[in-house]
Scaffold this motif. Structure first.
Motif: not given
Length: 399
Positions: A228-235, A313-318, A320-325
């Motif tokens: 949920l945090f990684l999703r929030w970070l996207q926007g 982690c970097s913003r770029a990896v964060a 990618q992690l959300y997309k993989a999840s």
């Protein structure tokens, strides 16, 4: 004119062959992304070196997590998507889609402990709304480069306050703008906790550093909190370059964290995912253990993962992690789940000796100079955090 028609025909045939080859390649690649534990299973999709593309698979004996993974992989495949009926599951095809649970007939679920049953029957639902959150300009003021996201629980007010008064202070650190936010889920009288609504409202108004989602904050929902945090970070927080995601019982030397990221070249910064790495670990099948995982849920070893209270982690990896999840079933332990997501991306976490867990020592007996060589220390009480902060910032400390 006939020559032109022949040339046109050749182009059409060539394009058709390329399209067919692409579809076949995509099918093979997607099928090969099945869980690693399934690759060595007696019911492996690959038998004798031959890929059985169209035959129904023998799903008997496949651990539940692997079964869900295989199901979601086929959902991603346009050719095999219609073959998912054999799984007898009701799961979604897109990340964030509203869905509640696998069918009530999931095998062996009645033998799981009640808290594990609760996880399995809700692990597919991820579309929880954000109940409390600061405005965008408060969440990440312009120029914020490092975002420190601390997983906490409503009842842990003393831990949050100790962090705010010490290493969680916001502002410039070595020329880098740092912001700290606390990640929460719901807890209340129905879960055996005191009614903390009044305290929450006061903390929300005074601190403006809480992100609270509409889900039950339990030990097995920590992976959900991460996602949920990684999703929030996207926007949000577009200027953030690095993310620290950790627990509220750690002592973090933010200055050392900033110094470390500044010492890396651009390529290493972009692919950064580091902390205390664990390798070659396996599930605990003792039902009395805190980290118990039923054999019918998951088998095999875990991928390398970062533990010890936090990961950088970097913003770029964060991203990618959300997309993989979105294509991976949740796992009850968040550090292992992030390791699974990394494996899906073809990435490996990097071990950093500065992320360490120390044995608890008697009050006043810590070697403060040794702490200056570290970035993170795990399992610290609020009193430990305040004492360490004061000791490390004592002008009389000579190292």
């Amino acid at each position: 004119m006939p020559t032109m028609k022949l040339g046109y025909l050749k182009v059409c045939v060539w394009l058709a062959c390329v399209a067919i080859a692409s579809v076949i390649l995509y099918t093979v690649v997607m099928l090969s992304r099945r869980p690693l534990s399934l690759q060595t299973s007696r019911t492996a999709v690959f038998t004798g070196g031959h890929l059985r593309l169209w035959q129904p698979m023998d799903l008997h004996g496949i651990p539940l997590w692997d079964l869900l993974m295989l199901y979601m992989t086929q959902l991603d495949n346009p050719i095999l998507k219609n073959a998912t009926a054999q799984f007898n599951l009701t799961l979604p095809g897109t990340c964030g889609e509203n869905f509640h649970a696998a069918s009530q007939g999931l095998k062996n679920i009645s033998s799981y402990p009640s808290h594990f049953q609760a996880f399995v029957l809700s692990m597919h639902f991820r579309d929880y709304s954000l109940l409390v959150g600061p405005a965008d300009d408060e969440a990440c003021p312009d120029g914020t480069q490092l975002l420190v996201a601390v997983k906490s629980q409503l009842v842990n007010f003393d831990r949050r306050q100790a962090i705010r008064e010490t290493w969680g202070q916001k502002g410039l650190v070595r020329g880098v703008t740092v912001q700290t936010l606390f990640l929460l889920g719901k807890q209340g009288p129905g879960d055996g906790y005191p009614d903390l609504q009044a305290l929450l409202q006061l903390e929300r108004q005074k601190k403006r550093d809480l992100l609270l989602w509409d889900f039950q904050d339990t030990f097995y929902n920590r992976s959900l909190k991460d996602i949920l945090f990684l999703r929030w970070l996207q926007g949000h927080c577009p200027s953030v370059e690095f993310v620290f995601l950790g627990d509220d019982d750690v002592f973090l030397r933010v200055d050392a964290l900033v110094a470390y990221t500044g010492s890396l070249d651009a390529a290493t910064q972009r692919g950064l995912f580091t902390g205390h790495v664990f390798q070659d670990t396996a599930p605990v099948h003792d039902s009395q253990h805190k980290y118990y995982v039923p054999e019918s849920f998951y088998q095999g070893t875990y991928p390398p993962y970062v533990g010890g209270g936090g990961v950088l982690c970097s913003r770029a990896v964060a991203t990618q992690l959300y997309k993989a999840s979105c294509h991976l079933p949740l796992f009850p332990f968040n550090n292992i789940y992030l390791g699974i997501c990394l494996r899906e991306l073809g990435l490996v976490p990097q071990n950093h000796p500065g992320f360490r867990t120390f044995s608890a020592e008697a009050e006043g007996q810590e070697d403060l100079c040794a702490y200056k060589e570290l970035i993170l220390m795990d399992h610290r009480t609020p009193q430990d955090i305040i004492r360490l902060w004061r000791g490390l910032h004592d002008p009389a400390l000579a190292c």
